[in-house]
Design a protein around this motif. Structure first.
Motif, mmCIF file in Angstrom:
data_model
loop_
_atom_site.group_PDB
_atom_site.id
_atom_site.type_symbol
_atom_site.label_atom_id
_atom_site.label_comp_id
_atom_site.label_asym_id
_atom_site.label_seq_id
_atom_site.Cartn_x
_atom_site.Cartn_y
_atom_site.Cartn_z
ATOM 1 N N LEU A 323 10.753 -13.128 -3.862
ATOM 2 C CA LEU A 323 10.788 -11.710 -4.163
ATOM 3 C C LEU A 323 11.365 -10.934 -2.982
ATOM 4 C CD1 LEU A 323 7.270 -11.319 -5.824
ATOM 5 C CD2 LEU A 323 9.456 -11.872 -6.904
ATOM 6 N N THR A 324 12.023 -9.828 -3.276
ATOM 7 C CA THR A 324 12.661 -9.013 -2.244
ATOM 8 C C THR A 324 11.651 -8.058 -1.612
ATOM 9 O OG1 THR A 324 14.765 -9.092 -3.436
ATOM 10 C CG2 THR A 324 14.515 -7.374 -1.766
ATOM 11 N N PRO A 325 11.463 -8.123 -0.284
ATOM 12 C CA PRO A 325 10.509 -7.228 0.379
ATOM 13 C C PRO A 325 11.071 -5.810 0.482
ATOM 14 C CG PRO A 325 11.668 -8.520 2.013
ATOM 15 C CD PRO A 325 12.130 -9.031 0.665
ATOM 16 N N GLU A 326 10.180 -4.840 0.717
ATOM 17 C CA GLU A 326 10.597 -3.438 0.825
ATOM 18 C C GLU A 326 9.897 -2.778 2.008
ATOM 19 O OE1 GLU A 326 10.561 0.677 -1.862
ATOM 20 O OE2 GLU A 326 9.636 -1.158 -2.609
ATOM 21 N N LEU A 327 10.673 -2.188 2.910
ATOM 22 C CA LEU A 327 10.124 -1.533 4.086
ATOM 23 C C LEU A 327 9.604 -0.144 3.744
ATOM 24 C CD1 LEU A 327 9.675 -1.478 7.170
ATOM 25 C CD2 LEU A 327 12.002 -0.574 7.391
ATOM 26 N N LYS A 328 8.350 0.143 4.159
ATOM 27 C CA LYS A 328 7.750 1.474 3.984
ATOM 28 C C LYS A 328 7.499 2.053 5.376
ATOM 29 C CE LYS A 328 7.365 0.854 -0.521
ATOM 30 N NZ LYS A 328 6.089 0.930 -1.225
ATOM 31 N N VAL A 329 8.320 3.007 5.778
ATOM 32 C CA VAL A 329 8.218 3.591 7.109
ATOM 33 C C VAL A 329 7.227 4.748 7.092
ATOM 34 C CG1 VAL A 329 9.465 4.735 8.982
ATOM 35 C CG2 VAL A 329 10.583 2.933 7.660
ATOM 36 N N ARG A 330 6.204 4.670 7.984
ATOM 37 C CA ARG A 330 5.183 5.713 8.064
ATOM 38 C C ARG A 330 4.933 6.096 9.530
ATOM 39 N NH1 ARG A 330 2.548 2.106 4.002
ATOM 40 N NH2 ARG A 330 3.098 2.908 1.934
ATOM 41 N N GLU A 331 3.850 6.795 9.794
ATOM 42 C CA GLU A 331 3.629 7.411 11.098
ATOM 43 C C GLU A 331 3.418 6.422 12.237
ATOM 44 O OE1 GLU A 331 0.255 9.820 10.306
ATOM 45 O OE2 GLU A 331 1.428 11.469 9.448
ATOM 46 N N SER A 332 2.963 5.226 11.962
ATOM 47 C CA SER A 332 2.593 4.303 13.036
ATOM 48 C C SER A 332 3.780 3.783 13.836
ATOM 49 C CB SER A 332 1.811 3.112 12.475
ATOM 50 O OG SER A 332 2.637 2.313 11.643
ATOM 51 N N THR A 333 5.006 4.038 13.360
ATOM 52 C CA THR A 333 6.183 3.636 14.139
ATOM 53 C C THR A 333 7.061 4.843 14.445
ATOM 54 O OG1 THR A 333 7.414 3.075 12.128
ATOM 55 C CG2 THR A 333 6.237 1.285 13.234
ATOM 56 N N ARG A 334 6.475 6.043 14.446
ATOM 57 C CA ARG A 334 7.294 7.220 14.749
ATOM 58 C C ARG A 334 7.850 7.076 16.153
ATOM 59 N NH1 ARG A 334 2.131 10.832 14.238
ATOM 60 N NH2 ARG A 334 1.085 10.488 16.238
ATOM 61 N N SER A 335 9.057 7.530 16.345
ATOM 62 C CA SER A 335 9.755 7.317 17.613
ATOM 63 C C SER A 335 9.262 8.275 18.676
ATOM 64 C CB SER A 335 11.265 7.480 17.417
ATOM 65 O OG SER A 335 11.541 8.786 16.943
ATOM 66 N N GLN A 336 9.517 7.927 19.919
ATOM 67 C CA GLN A 336 9.094 8.728 21.064
ATOM 68 C C GLN A 336 10.188 9.743 21.415
ATOM 69 O OE1 GLN A 336 8.714 5.010 23.228
ATOM 70 N NE2 GLN A 336 6.570 5.464 23.609
ATOM 71 N N GLY A 337 10.479 10.643 20.454
ATOM 72 C CA GLY A 337 11.503 11.647 20.709
ATOM 73 C C GLY A 337 12.910 11.151 20.487
ATOM 74 N N GLY A 338 13.050 9.888 20.054
ATOM 75 C CA GLY A 338 14.364 9.320 19.850
ATOM 76 C C GLY A 338 14.753 9.326 18.392
ATOM 77 N N PRO A 339 15.656 8.419 17.968
ATOM 78 C CA PRO A 339 16.089 8.355 16.573
ATOM 79 C C PRO A 339 14.950 7.926 15.663
ATOM 80 C CG PRO A 339 16.868 6.444 17.795
ATOM 81 C CD PRO A 339 16.292 7.388 18.805
ATOM 82 N N THR A 340 15.039 8.312 14.413
ATOM 83 C CA THR A 340 13.964 7.998 13.469
ATOM 84 C C THR A 340 13.935 6.538 13.097
ATOM 85 O OG1 THR A 340 15.328 8.441 11.518
ATOM 86 C CG2 THR A 340 14.115 10.305 12.473
ATOM 87 N N GLY A 341 15.065 5.870 13.166
ATOM 88 C CA GLY A 341 15.106 4.460 12.808
ATOM 89 C C GLY A 341 15.166 4.208 11.317
ATOM 90 N N ILE A 342 15.453 5.230 10.521
ATOM 91 C CA ILE A 342 15.546 5.055 9.080
ATOM 92 C C ILE A 342 16.949 4.610 8.728
ATOM 93 C CG2 ILE A 342 15.260 6.154 6.841
ATOM 94 C CD1 ILE A 342 12.736 5.941 8.510
ATOM 95 N N GLY A 343 17.052 3.489 8.040
ATOM 96 C CA GLY A 343 18.352 2.944 7.680
ATOM 97 C C GLY A 343 18.647 3.111 6.212
ATOM 98 N N PRO A 344 19.846 2.706 5.773
ATOM 99 C CA PRO A 344 20.230 2.808 4.357
ATOM 100 C C PRO A 344 19.245 2.059 3.473
ATOM 101 C CG PRO A 344 22.113 2.242 5.757
ATOM 102 C CD PRO A 344 20.890 2.131 6.610
ATOM 103 N N GLY A 345 18.822 2.677 2.387
ATOM 104 C CA GLY A 345 17.961 2.022 1.441
ATOM 105 C C GLY A 345 16.497 2.008 1.837
ATOM 106 N N GLU A 346 16.147 2.623 2.993
ATOM 107 C CA GLU A 346 14.764 2.663 3.440
ATOM 108 C C GLU A 346 14.166 4.030 3.104
ATOM 109 O OE1 GLU A 346 14.758 1.688 7.559
ATOM 110 O OE2 GLU A 346 15.834 -0.180 7.273
ATOM 111 N N VAL A 347 12.850 4.084 3.016
ATOM 112 C CA VAL A 347 12.164 5.319 2.643
ATOM 113 C C VAL A 347 11.216 5.712 3.759
ATOM 114 C CG1 VAL A 347 10.716 6.448 0.934
ATOM 115 C CG2 VAL A 347 12.298 4.653 0.229
ATOM 116 N N ASP A 348 11.301 6.983 4.198
ATOM 117 C CA ASP A 348 10.402 7.504 5.228
ATOM 118 C C ASP A 348 9.199 8.135 4.561
ATOM 119 O OD1 ASP A 348 9.163 8.601 7.374
ATOM 120 O OD2 ASP A 348 10.943 9.574 8.208
ATOM 121 N N PHE A 349 8.002 7.541 4.768
ATOM 122 C CA PHE A 349 6.781 8.044 4.152
ATOM 123 C C PHE A 349 5.969 8.900 5.109
ATOM 124 C CE2 PHE A 349 8.011 4.597 1.447
ATOM 125 C CZ PHE A 349 7.542 4.934 0.197
#
Length: 350
Positions: A323-349
């Protein structure tokens, strides 16, 4: 003269044993031309269908066994409910057993399930389960079975699980784009196929960004909350710098978050934390947990369907479903003032 077998017929007509078996059972899935070719070989070799043995094999208990590793992990709760839902609709009763990642306990459970004449077994293998072990406990009895979430090297059986390497790569790419440079991988039983593959994917992604995964920062423990707490303790003892932690599962991540706070470190700000599975509590954490969805509901439903098909057609070749995994981006990896790190096809929660 030795009795002519299905394998002899298959070899004579250049077909698979599974195809010959379908012809013998008059399955409509086989073309007219193929049926004629197989039946000609049967007649030439003098093959006689053993109807009595087939009737004995067809006798059903209408029970299926699930042997998993842990009852406390929410992943397995969702998996079990999905399996039971599919089986119930088909008239089957589900029997449950838990190995607690103990191979001897697993062997005893599988033996007991076989003694109770279950029609099939769904197995989440304990770590370091070998092909020889499964051949002894399931192969000798001819019990149809499907491996779930973890596979066993060289064991010929149906398997379903998430693509763990791809899951690890999703987190590695995300953390690298978020500016993290020292990533640790914590928790999970050593040498389990799921842990090994997730680490491989994580390492591959980091190397693609010119980074690496320090072997000292890969720490295996139990796959529970206590394992996460213990792994953070061991991580601190290494003396190595780290600004991100990838945990074997969300449950391990919950323990890691508690342990970081106990040491005066704020998850999500000073140290990014992420996990695997996307269990319901992941969104309720503070901070909410970045994780990779591994789809336990879909895994369970498809595992049950795979087993039912194996019970109906035991001679089919083994099938692997990833099965194909899906990345769920949430607060626990928020950046330290840098880029958000959200890539194509990813969802920022967040």
């Amino acid at each position: 003269m030795p009795r002519v077998t299905l394998s002899d017929v298959a070899a004579a007509c250049g077909m698979s044993k599974a195809t010959v078996s379908l012809v013998v059972r008059d399955s409509p899935r086989v073309s007219v031309q193929t049926r004629a070719r197989v039946r000609a070989a049967m007649e030439q070799l003098g093959y006689v269908y053993d109807r009595r043995a087939a009737n004995l094999r067809a006798a059903r208990s209408m029970t299926v066994a699930l042997v998993a590793t842990n009852v406390r992990n929410p992943y397995f709760a969702e998996l079990t409910m999905a399996i039971e839902r599919v089986l119930y609709k088909r008239g089957y009763t589900l029997l449950l057993g838990y190995s607690h990642d103990d191979r001897e306990r697993q062997t005893r459970l599988l033996g007991a399930m076989s003694e109770h004449r279950v029609d099939g077994v769904l197995l989440v293998p304990s770590y370091e389960t070998s092909d020889a072990m499964l051949q002894k406990s399931l192969g000798s009895s001819g019990t149809p079975h499907v491996l779930v979430a973890r596979h066993v090297p060289r064991h010929q059986a149906d398997y379903i699980g998430v693509d763990n390497r791809a899951a690890g790569q999703l987190l590695g790419d995300h953390l690298a784009r978020s500016g993290r440079r020292h990533v640790a991988f914590l928790g999970g039983p050593p040498r389990s196929t799921a842990r090994v593959e997730r680490e491989q994917g994580l390492r591959t992604a980091l190397e693609g960004h010119g980074l690496g995964l320090d072997p000292a920062l890969s720490i295996a423990t139990s796959a529970d909350r206590g394992g996460g707490e213990r792994a953070v303790e061991l991580l601190g003892e290494t003396g190595r710098p780290y600004d991100a932690i990838v945990c074997y599962s969300d449950v391990v991540a919950f323990g890691a978050i508690s342990a970081l706070r106990a040491r005066g470190m704020e998850p999500g700000r000073e140290v990014a934390v992420a996990g695997f599975d996307d269990v319901p509590d992941a969104t309720l954490q503070h901070p909410s947990l970045t994780t990779v969805a591994t789809h336990p509901d879909q895994t369970g439903a498809e595992a049950a369907e795979l087993l039912l098909r194996r019970i109906e057609e035991p001679d089919l070749p083994p099938r692997t479903v990833l099965l194909t995994p899906e990345l769920k981006v949430r607060e626990s990896t928020r950046s330290q003032g840098g880029p958000t790190g959200i890539g194509p096809g990813e969802v920022d929660f967040r």
